[in-house]
Scaffold this motif. Structure first.
Motif, mmCIF file in Angstrom:
data_model
loop_
_atom_site.group_PDB
_atom_site.id
_atom_site.type_symbol
_atom_site.label_atom_id
_atom_site.label_comp_id
_atom_site.label_asym_id
_atom_site.label_seq_id
_atom_site.Cartn_x
_atom_site.Cartn_y
_atom_site.Cartn_z
ATOM 1 N N HIS A 1 0.852 -1.193 0.000
ATOM 2 C CA HIS A 1 0.000 0.000 0.000
ATOM 3 C C HIS A 1 0.882 1.235 0.000
ATOM 4 C CE1 HIS A 1 -2.454 3.122 2.234
ATOM 5 N NE2 HIS A 1 -3.236 2.832 1.211
ATOM 6 N N VAL A 2 0.589 2.156 -0.889
ATOM 7 C CA VAL A 2 1.302 3.432 -0.945
ATOM 8 C C VAL A 2 0.274 4.556 -0.825
ATOM 9 C CG1 VAL A 2 2.788 4.954 -2.312
ATOM 10 C CG2 VAL A 2 3.125 2.464 -2.408
ATOM 11 N N ARG A 3 0.510 5.416 0.157
ATOM 12 C CA ARG A 3 -0.321 6.603 0.338
ATOM 13 C C ARG A 3 0.586 7.828 0.284
ATOM 14 N NH1 ARG A 3 -5.136 6.433 3.148
ATOM 15 N NH2 ARG A 3 -4.350 4.615 4.315
ATOM 16 N N TRP A 4 0.196 8.851 -0.447
ATOM 17 C CA TRP A 4 1.055 10.024 -0.571
ATOM 18 C C TRP A 4 0.271 11.318 -0.383
ATOM 19 C CZ3 TRP A 4 -0.461 6.939 -4.613
ATOM 20 C CH2 TRP A 4 -1.204 7.542 -5.631
ATOM 21 N N ARG B 1 6.562 6.671 -11.544
ATOM 22 C CA ARG B 1 5.181 7.144 -11.433
ATOM 23 C C ARG B 1 5.183 8.556 -10.869
ATOM 24 N NH1 ARG B 1 -0.246 4.223 -9.987
ATOM 25 N NH2 ARG B 1 -1.568 6.012 -9.509
ATOM 26 N N ARG B 2 4.380 9.414 -11.451
ATOM 27 C CA ARG B 2 4.262 10.800 -11.019
ATOM 28 C C ARG B 2 3.203 10.891 -9.931
ATOM 29 N NH1 ARG B 2 5.381 15.934 -13.312
ATOM 30 N NH2 ARG B 2 3.814 17.556 -12.862
ATOM 31 N N LEU B 3 3.604 11.368 -8.770
ATOM 32 C CA LEU B 3 2.679 11.542 -7.649
ATOM 33 C C LEU B 3 2.289 13.013 -7.544
ATOM 34 C CD1 LEU B 3 4.505 9.393 -4.926
ATOM 35 C CD2 LEU B 3 2.800 8.644 -6.600
ATOM 36 N N GLU B 4 1.000 13.251 -7.388
ATOM 37 C CA GLU B 4 0.506 14.622 -7.246
ATOM 38 C C GLU B 4 -0.571 14.669 -6.178
ATOM 39 O OE1 GLU B 4 0.051 17.076 -10.903
ATOM 40 O OE2 GLU B 4 0.162 15.145 -11.932
ATOM 41 N N GLY B 5 -0.545 15.718 -5.348
ATOM 42 C CA GLY B 5 -1.577 15.916 -4.342
ATOM 43 C C GLY B 5 -1.663 14.761 -3.372
ATOM 44 N N ARG B 6 -2.897 14.317 -3.105
ATOM 45 C CA ARG B 6 -3.150 13.189 -2.211
ATOM 46 C C ARG B 6 -3.619 11.993 -3.020
ATOM 47 N NH1 ARG B 6 -4.364 14.448 3.325
ATOM 48 N NH2 ARG B 6 -4.198 16.687 3.755
ATOM 49 N N GLY B 7 -3.256 10.816 -2.575
ATOM 50 C CA GLY B 7 -3.736 9.628 -3.253
ATOM 51 C C GLY B 7 -3.244 8.368 -2.578
ATOM 52 N N GLN B 8 -3.746 7.233 -3.070
ATOM 53 C CA GLN B 8 -3.307 5.949 -2.545
ATOM 54 C C GLN B 8 -3.560 4.862 -3.580
ATOM 55 O OE1 GLN B 8 -5.495 4.417 0.825
ATOM 56 N NE2 GLN B 8 -7.480 5.049 0.024
ATOM 57 N N VAL B 9 -2.787 3.789 -3.496
ATOM 58 C CA VAL B 9 -2.999 2.601 -4.322
ATOM 59 C C VAL B 9 -2.766 1.383 -3.444
ATOM 60 C CG1 VAL B 9 -2.319 3.727 -6.479
ATOM 61 C CG2 VAL B 9 -0.601 2.504 -5.136
ATOM 62 N N LEU B 10 -3.413 0.302 -3.798
ATOM 63 C CA LEU B 10 -3.171 -0.986 -3.149
ATOM 64 C C LEU B 10 -2.741 -1.968 -4.221
ATOM 65 C CD1 LEU B 10 -3.413 -2.731 -0.499
ATOM 66 C CD2 LEU B 10 -5.612 -3.498 -1.429
ATOM 67 N N GLY B 11 -1.609 -2.618 -3.991
ATOM 68 C CA GLY B 11 -1.104 -3.571 -4.959
ATOM 69 C C GLY B 11 -1.099 -4.994 -4.430
ATOM 70 N N SER C 1 -11.763 3.230 0.943
ATOM 71 C CA SER C 1 -11.485 2.890 2.338
ATOM 72 C C SER C 1 -10.244 3.620 2.819
ATOM 73 C CB SER C 1 -11.273 1.385 2.476
ATOM 74 O OG SER C 1 -10.901 1.052 3.804
ATOM 75 N N GLY C 2 -10.273 4.022 4.064
ATOM 76 C CA GLY C 2 -9.100 4.654 4.654
ATOM 77 C C GLY C 2 -8.322 3.718 5.551
ATOM 78 N N ASP C 3 -8.769 2.475 5.647
ATOM 79 C CA ASP C 3 -8.160 1.511 6.555
ATOM 80 C C ASP C 3 -7.483 0.410 5.759
ATOM 81 O OD1 ASP C 3 -8.012 0.274 9.380
ATOM 82 O OD2 ASP C 3 -8.899 -1.319 8.156
ATOM 83 N N VAL D 1 -7.193 -4.625 2.319
ATOM 84 C CA VAL D 1 -6.653 -5.948 2.036
ATOM 85 C C VAL D 1 -7.744 -7.005 2.106
ATOM 86 C CG1 VAL D 1 -5.083 -7.737 2.885
ATOM 87 C CG2 VAL D 1 -4.299 -5.364 2.707
ATOM 88 N N ASP D 2 -8.644 -6.861 3.059
ATOM 89 C CA ASP D 2 -9.740 -7.818 3.196
ATOM 90 C C ASP D 2 -10.630 -7.804 1.962
ATOM 91 O OD1 ASP D 2 -11.361 -9.695 4.868
ATOM 92 O OD2 ASP D 2 -12.850 -8.101 4.670
ATOM 93 N N LEU D 3 -10.926 -6.611 1.436
ATOM 94 C CA LEU D 3 -11.719 -6.511 0.212
ATOM 95 C C LEU D 3 -11.011 -7.191 -0.956
ATOM 96 C CD1 LEU D 3 -12.946 -2.803 0.462
ATOM 97 C CD2 LEU D 3 -14.427 -4.823 0.307
ATOM 98 N N ALA D 4 -9.704 -6.948 -1.070
ATOM 99 C CA ALA D 4 -8.934 -7.545 -2.160
ATOM 100 C C ALA D 4 -8.919 -9.066 -2.048
ATOM 101 C CB ALA D 4 -7.517 -6.987 -2.156
ATOM 102 N N GLU D 5 -8.715 -9.570 -0.840
ATOM 103 C CA GLU D 5 -8.663 -11.033 -0.654
ATOM 104 C C GLU D 5 -10.005 -11.682 -0.933
ATOM 105 O OE1 GLU D 5 -6.878 -13.127 2.435
ATOM 106 O OE2 GLU D 5 -4.930 -12.709 1.522
ATOM 107 N N ARG D 6 -11.081 -11.060 -0.478
ATOM 108 C CA ARG D 6 -12.405 -11.643 -0.709
ATOM 109 C C ARG D 6 -12.756 -11.646 -2.192
ATOM 110 N NH1 ARG D 6 -16.393 -8.769 1.419
ATOM 111 N NH2 ARG D 6 -15.269 -7.187 2.606
ATOM 112 N N PHE D 7 -12.178 -10.697 -2.926
ATOM 113 C CA PHE D 7 -12.367 -10.709 -4.370
ATOM 114 C C PHE D 7 -11.547 -11.816 -5.023
ATOM 115 C CE2 PHE D 7 -10.777 -9.393 -8.549
ATOM 116 C CZ PHE D 7 -11.977 -9.298 -9.243
#
Length: 257
Positions: free
Chosen positions: A31-34, A71-81, A125-127, A132-138
């Motif tokens: 998880h990356v949050r910037w 990857r260019r990061l701008e402002g606020r954001g997040q990704v889950l890999g 989600s902010g948690d 991760v739980d959503l990703a795993e259940r998928f």
């Protein structure tokens, strides 16, 4: 991630281990949050892994990037890999994984259109635990049948990258008790990068890790430790991929400390 100390002020990086139910395929979730006041280009010295990334505007599957991922990061954001174990994305696709190398694809091509809805829910989600739980259940109901060859190849990659002084393909093949041709075929089919690239990348990771420690380095000795013929060879290899000589890269780390 290159220059991790520089990015620590505005980039937060975390990992989560997969559950036993998906660990055959998934190495870990990242998880990356910037939150950056001005645009910043982050660079990653990649590993021999395929990734599913929940991101905006749409989730993507990334093949092994054999150069340098930026990857260019701008402002606020997040990704889950989702970082798949080396070789273990092969059962998800009908073609050899080498066809994904240096490319990115809509995740829906592999996981169906439902992945886009899940991606949106993940990013809302902010948690991290909930993400991760959503990703795993998928993923769970979409896991393919186990592929024993994928397991074998994952073990091969782990073994040959565990020691960065292993630097020749014939050495790796002898260690694994296979022919060079067989090793090349398996890596193209399952990993998405050749064994020579995998061995070289492991050495560059070791060099970058040493440089990021912020302490003086005897580059000639390190080159010898990593199996290079001399320091100039290490410098050329590192510069070709990272874009700057290793000594300069390490100096920039110490200058910011």
């Amino acid at each position: 991630m290159l220059h991790p100390h520089e990015q620590a002020a505005f980039v937060d990086v975390n990992r989560r281990a997969p559950s036993p139910a998906v660990a055959r395929f998934v190495q870990y979730y990242w998880h990356v949050r910037w939150n950056t006041p001005e645009p910043y280009e982050t660079k990653v010295l990649t590993h021999p892994n395929v990734h599913l990334v929940f991101e905006a505007p749409a989730p993507l599957v990334y093949g092994v990037d054999r150069s340098l991922f930026a990857r260019r990061l701008e402002g606020r954001g997040q990704v889950l890999g989702v970082k798949f174990r080396p070789g273990c994305f092969r059962p998800f696709t009908a073609e050899p994984v080498i066809g994904l190398a240096d490319r990115r694809f809509p995740a829906a091509d592999f996981f169906g259109p439902a992945v886009e809805e899940v991606s949106a829910a993940v990013l809302e989600s902010g948690d991290l635990t909930a993400m991760v739980d959503l990703a795993e259940r998928f993923l769970l109901p979409r896991l393919p049948a186990p592929d024993p060859v994928a397991e074998q190849v994952a073990a091969m990659v782990e073994r040959v990258t565990a020691d960065p002084v292993l630097f020749r393909v014939d050495q790796a093949a002898a260690l694994l008790n296979v022919s060079v041709r067989t090793l090349q075929r398996l890596f193209a089919e399952y990993v998405g990068a050749g064994p020579k690239w995998v061995l070289r990348r492991a050495r560059l990771h070791e060099a970058a890790t040493r440089a990021d420690q912020g302490v003086p380095i005897d580059w000639a000795a390190l080159a010898d430790d990593l199996g290079y013929c001399d320091q100039a060879h290490l410098t050329r290899d590192f510069t070709a991929v990272v874009g700057t000589p290793p000594a300069k890269y390490a100096h920039s780390r110490r200058a910011r400390a």
